[in-house]
Motif scaffolding. Sequence first.
Motif, PDB file in Angstrom:
ATOM      1  N   ILE A  32       0.839  -1.214   0.058  1.00 40.97           N
ATOM      2  CA  ILE A  32       0.097   0.014  -0.049  1.00 40.97           C
ATOM      3  C   ILE A  32       0.889   1.236   0.060  1.00 40.97           C
ATOM      4  CG2 ILE A  32      -0.213   0.051   2.695  1.00 40.97           C
ATOM      5  CD1 ILE A  32      -3.155   1.108   2.002  1.00 40.97           C
ATOM      6  N   LEU A  33       1.956   1.118   0.628  1.00 40.42           N
ATOM      7  CA  LEU A  33       2.966   2.541   0.537  1.00 40.42           C
ATOM      8  C   LEU A  33       3.455   2.516  -0.798  1.00 40.42           C
ATOM      9  CD1 LEU A  33       4.765   2.006   4.130  1.00 40.42           C
ATOM     10  CD2 LEU A  33       3.286   3.568   3.678  1.00 40.42           C
ATOM     11  N   ALA A  34       3.763   1.314  -1.388  1.00 42.45           N
ATOM     12  CA  ALA A  34       4.284   1.652  -2.864  1.00 42.45           C
ATOM     13  C   ALA A  34       3.353   2.176  -3.684  1.00 42.45           C
ATOM     14  CB  ALA A  34       4.648   0.080  -3.402  1.00 42.45           C
ATOM     15  N   GLU A  35       2.348   1.802  -3.522  1.00 42.82           N
ATOM     16  CA  GLU A  35       1.065   2.282  -4.473  1.00 42.82           C
ATOM     17  C   GLU A  35       0.889   3.726  -4.192  1.00 42.82           C
ATOM     18  OE1 GLU A  35      -2.265   2.565  -6.984  1.00 42.82           O
ATOM     19  OE2 GLU A  35      -0.406   1.455  -6.938  1.00 42.82           O
ATOM     20  N   ALA A  36       0.835   4.129  -2.669  1.00 47.86           N
ATOM     21  CA  ALA A  36       0.789   5.412  -2.551  1.00 47.86           C
ATOM     22  C   ALA A  36       1.911   6.247  -3.419  1.00 47.86           C
ATOM     23  CB  ALA A  36       0.872   5.552  -0.983  1.00 47.86           C
ATOM     24  N   ILE A  37       3.212   5.916  -3.319  1.00 45.87           N
ATOM     25  CA  ILE A  37       4.254   6.623  -3.798  1.00 45.87           C
ATOM     26  C   ILE A  37       4.176   6.694  -5.493  1.00 45.87           C
ATOM     27  CG2 ILE A  37       6.723   6.490  -4.681  1.00 45.87           C
ATOM     28  CD1 ILE A  37       7.216   5.059  -1.698  1.00 45.87           C
ATOM     29  N   ARG A  38       3.577   5.652  -5.906  1.00 45.17           N
ATOM     30  CA  ARG A  38       3.427   5.533  -7.128  1.00 45.17           C
ATOM     31  C   ARG A  38       2.236   6.509  -7.868  1.00 45.17           C
ATOM     32  NH1 ARG A  38       0.296   4.183 -11.246  1.00 45.17           N
ATOM     33  NH2 ARG A  38      -1.358   3.369  -9.872  1.00 45.17           N
ATOM     34  N   ARG A  39       0.980   6.373  -6.897  1.00 46.50           N
ATOM     35  CA  ARG A  39       0.067   7.596  -7.391  1.00 46.50           C
ATOM     36  C   ARG A  39       0.410   9.035  -7.087  1.00 46.50           C
ATOM     37  NH1 ARG A  39      -5.043   6.002  -8.090  1.00 46.50           N
ATOM     38  NH2 ARG A  39      -5.188   3.616  -8.089  1.00 46.50           N
ATOM     39  N   ILE A  40       1.130   9.368  -6.034  1.00 45.42           N
ATOM     40  CA  ILE A  40       1.718  10.626  -5.627  1.00 45.42           C
ATOM     41  C   ILE A  40       2.472  11.209  -6.957  1.00 45.42           C
ATOM     42  CG2 ILE A  40       3.021  12.205  -4.405  1.00 45.42           C
ATOM     43  CD1 ILE A  40       1.810  10.781  -2.067  1.00 45.42           C
ATOM     44  N   HIS A  41       3.278  10.113  -7.476  1.00 42.08           N
ATOM     45  CA  HIS A  41       4.315  10.691  -8.315  1.00 42.08           C
ATOM     46  C   HIS A  41       3.527  10.881  -9.852  1.00 42.08           C
ATOM     47  CE1 HIS A  41       7.644  10.860 -11.088  1.00 42.08           C
ATOM     48  NE2 HIS A  41       7.352   9.801 -11.679  1.00 42.08           N
TER      49      HIS A  41
ATOM     50  N   GLY B 268       0.521  11.803 -10.164  1.00 42.44           N
ATOM     51  CA  GLY B 268      -0.729  12.597 -10.061  1.00 42.44           C
ATOM     52  C   GLY B 268      -2.051  12.245  -9.947  1.00 42.44           C
ATOM     53  N   GLU B 269      -2.044  10.834  -9.403  1.00 43.94           N
ATOM     54  CA  GLU B 269      -3.434  10.037  -9.358  1.00 43.94           C
ATOM     55  C   GLU B 269      -4.064  10.350  -8.289  1.00 43.94           C
ATOM     56  OE1 GLU B 269      -2.979   6.097 -10.879  1.00 43.94           O
ATOM     57  OE2 GLU B 269      -1.313   6.545 -11.838  1.00 43.94           O
ATOM     58  N   SER B 270      -5.502   9.834  -7.977  1.00 44.11           N
ATOM     59  CA  SER B 270      -6.325   9.957  -6.852  1.00 44.11           C
ATOM     60  C   SER B 270      -5.631   9.024  -5.778  1.00 44.11           C
ATOM     61  CB  SER B 270      -7.580   9.969  -7.223  1.00 44.11           C
ATOM     62  OG  SER B 270      -8.278   9.944  -6.114  1.00 44.11           O
ATOM     63  N   MET B 271      -5.396   9.634  -4.609  1.00 48.29           N
ATOM     64  CA  MET B 271      -5.276   8.941  -3.431  1.00 48.29           C
ATOM     65  C   MET B 271      -6.590   8.224  -2.726  1.00 48.29           C
ATOM     66  SD  MET B 271      -1.875   8.665  -2.849  1.00 48.29           S
ATOM     67  CE  MET B 271      -1.914   8.038  -1.192  1.00 48.29           C
ATOM     68  N   ALA B 272      -7.724   8.722  -3.042  1.00 42.34           N
ATOM     69  CA  ALA B 272      -8.633   8.223  -2.470  1.00 42.34           C
ATOM     70  C   ALA B 272      -9.166   6.890  -2.763  1.00 42.34           C
ATOM     71  CB  ALA B 272     -10.027   9.179  -2.814  1.00 42.34           C
ATOM     72  N   TYR B 273      -8.758   6.245  -4.255  1.00 47.30           N
ATOM     73  CA  TYR B 273      -8.985   5.030  -4.736  1.00 47.30           C
ATOM     74  C   TYR B 273      -8.328   4.160  -3.569  1.00 47.30           C
ATOM     75  CZ  TYR B 273      -9.193   1.262  -8.139  1.00 47.30           C
ATOM     76  OH  TYR B 273      -9.415   0.147  -8.624  1.00 47.30           O
TER      77      TYR B 273
ATOM     78  N   ILE C 125     -10.917  -0.589  -3.251  1.00 47.26           N
ATOM     79  CA  ILE C 125     -10.434  -1.817  -2.965  1.00 47.26           C
ATOM     80  C   ILE C 125     -11.356  -2.740  -2.317  1.00 47.26           C
ATOM     81  CG2 ILE C 125      -8.442  -2.788  -1.648  1.00 47.26           C
ATOM     82  CD1 ILE C 125      -7.764  -0.859  -4.138  1.00 47.26           C
ATOM     83  N   THR C 126     -11.353  -3.962  -2.972  1.00 49.69           N
ATOM     84  CA  THR C 126     -12.342  -4.977  -2.454  1.00 49.69           C
ATOM     85  C   THR C 126     -11.987  -5.657  -0.973  1.00 49.69           C
ATOM     86  OG1 THR C 126     -11.517  -6.696  -3.652  1.00 49.69           O
ATOM     87  CG2 THR C 126     -12.952  -5.506  -4.748  1.00 49.69           C
ATOM     88  N   VAL C 127     -13.023  -6.385  -0.376  1.00 49.16           N
ATOM     89  CA  VAL C 127     -12.385  -6.997   0.883  1.00 49.16           C
ATOM     90  C   VAL C 127     -11.441  -8.017   0.656  1.00 49.16           C
ATOM     91  CG1 VAL C 127     -13.667  -8.223   2.660  1.00 49.16           C
ATOM     92  CG2 VAL C 127     -14.816  -6.387   1.864  1.00 49.16           C
ATOM     93  N   ASP C 128     -11.436  -8.737  -0.501  1.00 48.64           N
ATOM     94  CA  ASP C 128     -10.611  -9.656  -0.732  1.00 48.64           C
ATOM     95  C   ASP C 128      -9.056  -9.256  -0.848  1.00 48.64           C
ATOM     96  OD1 ASP C 128     -12.268 -11.517  -0.842  1.00 48.64           O
ATOM     97  OD2 ASP C 128     -12.847 -11.621  -2.921  1.00 48.64           O
ATOM     98  N   ASP C 129      -8.908  -7.968  -1.437  1.00 54.09           N
ATOM     99  CA  ASP C 129      -7.669  -7.303  -1.284  1.00 54.09           C
ATOM    100  C   ASP C 129      -6.962  -6.972  -0.150  1.00 54.09           C
ATOM    101  OD1 ASP C 129      -7.405  -7.668  -4.044  1.00 54.09           O
ATOM    102  OD2 ASP C 129      -8.364  -5.705  -4.727  1.00 54.09           O
TER     103      ASP C 129
END
Length: 350
Positions: free
Chosen positions: A325-334, A336-341, A346-350
């Motif tokens: 989840i931290l890697a995905e946050a870094i990728r989204r910030i870089h 310019g994508e939404s962090m709210a996603y 994210i589904t319960v299974d994830d």
Amino acid sequence: VPRSLLLPIMADGSRLRPQANGGNSSLIMNVAKSGYRVFSANSTPACTELSKKITERLGVELGKSVVYQESNRETRVEIKESVRGQTIFIIQTIPRDVNTAIMELLIMAYALKTSCAKNIIGVIPYFPYSKQCKMRKRGSIVCKLLASMLAKAGLTHLITMDLNAIIVAKSPSAAKRAQSYAERLRLGLAVMHGEAQCSESDMADGRHSPPCVRNTIGHPGLELPLMMAKEKPPITVVGDVGGRIAIIVDDIIDDVEDFVAAAEILKERGAYKIYIMATHGLLSADAPRLIEESAIDEVVVTNTVPHEVQKLQCPKIKTVDVSMILAEAIRRIHNGESMAYLFRNITVDD
């Protein structure tokens, strides 16, 4: 987080898919290298391990730097590569020596700032001093002070986890967070109210004032009613936990006396099993022993804070990796994508 979310985004908006023969592996590296760098703020095993997991998921190399303590205990940081015009992510876990970790982060941020980095983003899974985020008597809001220091040192953004929450709410103030967990997992909700006997260290917060005396100063012959000390009722449970698995969710588990007391009450009310889930497992002092001897069946925390020693002392403590989840946050910030996603889709299974 779905693994597909971690693939780099190309200029046309499509995601780069790895080839079976690894033919575009260098392209992935070049895409990452052209925009940002990831550095580790210290060389402790916990921070190094988390940093490597994050960079592996991002497909980038860990930035070259040296962080060490001189003989006089001063912290020195040396950046071993050019960061001019780059977006920099600094990963810092907080070990037992909290103040040294803060100085490492401050000095590295300032070193990157003076090296002309474009943006400096701190990735601090557990934000130190977050428990001191409210004014208490004649104290201070240390969390605000630290945030100001980080901004002054050069940080432009901050990624952290769960600053302040249960399915069983340990207190009424945690009920809102507990409700969100319960709705997402489609489970019932119970709320605990009241508190255990206070320790002497808590007596100075004003809850036992005014003193139990009759005040007759200035009114001779006039007897005023007795002023009673403020008190909270004993711990009670609102909701049915009989025959069920009770899950207590909180942001930090450090001193565990409250959790142990809550577990005992839940067990008395017929709970089948009792789990504690917290984001940050500080587990100070004799917390592992108290957990091992309590009615708690399992404590689940993340690796935002190193706690390997505590796990050796108590096999009930389990760890969840948060590098994805931290890697995905870094990728989204870089990109310019939404962090709210991260929190909505994210589904319960994830």
